[in-house]
Design a protein around this motif. Sequence first.
Motif, PDB file in Angstrom:
ATOM      1  N   GLU A  36       0.841  -1.197   0.000  1.00 43.93           N
ATOM      2  CA  GLU A  36       0.000   0.000   0.000  1.00 43.93           C
ATOM      3  C   GLU A  36       0.883   1.257   0.000  1.00 43.93           C
ATOM      4  N   ALA A  37       1.966   1.196   0.776  1.00 45.31           N
ATOM      5  CA  ALA A  37       2.891   2.330   0.837  1.00 45.31           C
ATOM      6  C   ALA A  37       3.512   2.590  -0.532  1.00 45.31           C
ATOM      7  N   ILE A  41       3.100   6.010  -2.816  1.00 50.43           N
ATOM      8  CA  ILE A  41       4.244   6.790  -3.318  1.00 50.43           C
ATOM      9  C   ILE A  41       4.245   6.829  -4.848  1.00 50.43           C
ATOM     10  N   GLU A  42       3.935   5.674  -5.458  1.00 53.06           N
ATOM     11  CA  GLU A  42       3.908   5.624  -6.924  1.00 53.06           C
ATOM     12  C   GLU A  42       2.837   6.567  -7.486  1.00 53.06           C
ATOM     13  N   GLU A  43       1.697   6.569  -6.800  1.00 47.89           N
ATOM     14  CA  GLU A  43       0.595   7.449  -7.225  1.00 47.89           C
ATOM     15  C   GLU A  43       1.038   8.912  -7.157  1.00 47.89           C
TER      16      GLU A  43
ATOM     17  N   ARG B  34       2.371   2.637  10.725  1.00 48.64           N
ATOM     18  CA  ARG B  34       3.562   3.486  10.667  1.00 48.64           C
ATOM     19  C   ARG B  34       4.110   3.527   9.231  1.00 48.64           C
ATOM     20  N   ILE B  35       4.148   2.346   8.602  1.00 50.76           N
ATOM     21  CA  ILE B  35       4.662   2.263   7.214  1.00 50.76           C
ATOM     22  C   ILE B  35       3.801   3.123   6.281  1.00 50.76           C
ATOM     23  N   ARG B  40       2.620   8.116   3.278  1.00 56.21           N
ATOM     24  CA  ARG B  40       1.798   9.313   3.019  1.00 56.21           C
ATOM     25  C   ARG B  40       2.634  10.581   3.134  1.00 56.21           C
ATOM     26  N   ARG B  41       3.498  10.605   4.159  1.00 51.07           N
ATOM     27  CA  ARG B  41       4.363  11.784   4.313  1.00 51.07           C
ATOM     28  C   ARG B  41       5.311  11.925   3.120  1.00 51.07           C
ATOM     29  N   GLU B  42       5.852  10.786   2.679  1.00 53.36           N
ATOM     30  CA  GLU B  42       6.751  10.801   1.519  1.00 53.36           C
ATOM     31  C   GLU B  42       5.998  11.284   0.274  1.00 53.36           C
ATOM     32  N   ALA B  43       4.747  10.769   0.131  1.00 56.21           N
ATOM     33  CA  ALA B  43       3.919  11.184  -1.013  1.00 56.21           C
ATOM     34  C   ALA B  43       3.663  12.685  -0.953  1.00 56.21           C
ATOM     35  N   GLU B  44       3.414  13.186   0.239  1.00 55.27           N
ATOM     36  CA  GLU B  44       3.161  14.621   0.402  1.00 55.27           C
ATOM     37  C   GLU B  44       4.407  15.435   0.025  1.00 55.27           C
ATOM     38  N   ARG B  45       5.592  14.886   0.447  1.00 56.91           N
ATOM     39  CA  ARG B  45       6.848  15.565   0.086  1.00 56.91           C
ATOM     40  C   ARG B  45       7.033  15.590  -1.440  1.00 56.91           C
TER      41      ARG B  45
END
Lengths: 96, 206
Positions: A36-37, A41-43, B34-35, B40-45
Amino acid sequence: MPRLVEVLMDAEKKSSNMVEEAKRRAEEIIEEAKKEAERIIEEARRAQVKIDHSTNSDIDSIVEEAKKEAERIKKMLDMRINDVLDILVREVIFGE
Amino acid sequence: MSEEGAEVIVNAILSMAKRRAEEIIEEAKKEAERIIEEARREAERIMMAKREKAEREAAEEAMRRKSVAEIEAKKILMEAKKSILREIEARIEEELAKISDGKGKINYEEVLERYIKEGINVLGSKVVYVASREKDKEMIKKISERISKEMNVEIRLDDRSIQSLGGVIMRNEDDSIRFYGTFEGRLRDYFDRNQRRILDMILGGS
């Protein structure tokens, strides 16, 4: 006594199985979370960011204003040429 | 040990195992959260970096477009001013032509007399040659006779005629010095030196 040992061993085995099953399930949960992570990130990486170019109209108006100003000064020529023509002709012939 | 005692121990063992299993699952869920939270934080960055890059590029593009528009605007205004100067020059030429045809508001004979006197002073010679348009020669002759006596200079009419709106071209005897007193020359010189002033007169400094 042998019966008791058998019962306890059976309980230990069940206990061990429960913990092992929980560990397998825990690994699955973590793996799903990792997938999911990666998807999140890919999205984000694929996402298109669009910016509103609200200043375009301001930029277009610079040229429009210049065109209006050009028209205005051409009209001023028509209005004032007769007032200054004699002065200019005199200055050309006799100097300033 | 009785059967009841054994059952208590078995239940205790199973109960402990169940709690341990629940703890393992609970820890895994927390780790999963946590993962995902970190993702999500990485995506936001990533999104923020993309937005900043897009905004920076948009700002640069807007600035570039603005510069292009400002150059275009300057060209439009410059062309309008050039057009005004061309029109004024054409109108002045018309007026100069009228004057040299004796139809203007300024006396052409007086202009020629002034130019010839100016030429004599510039050339600083006792003998000067005056070239003019063919149709001005009679007038030049008359003026020259008058000025010759007045300034004690011998004025000779040049055989050659000039193609001009009006005025004279003069030279000394050995043709080492020339004086240009033609309308075209004065007009060109005037425009070279006074473009801004002419525009100010028309546009009022705007």
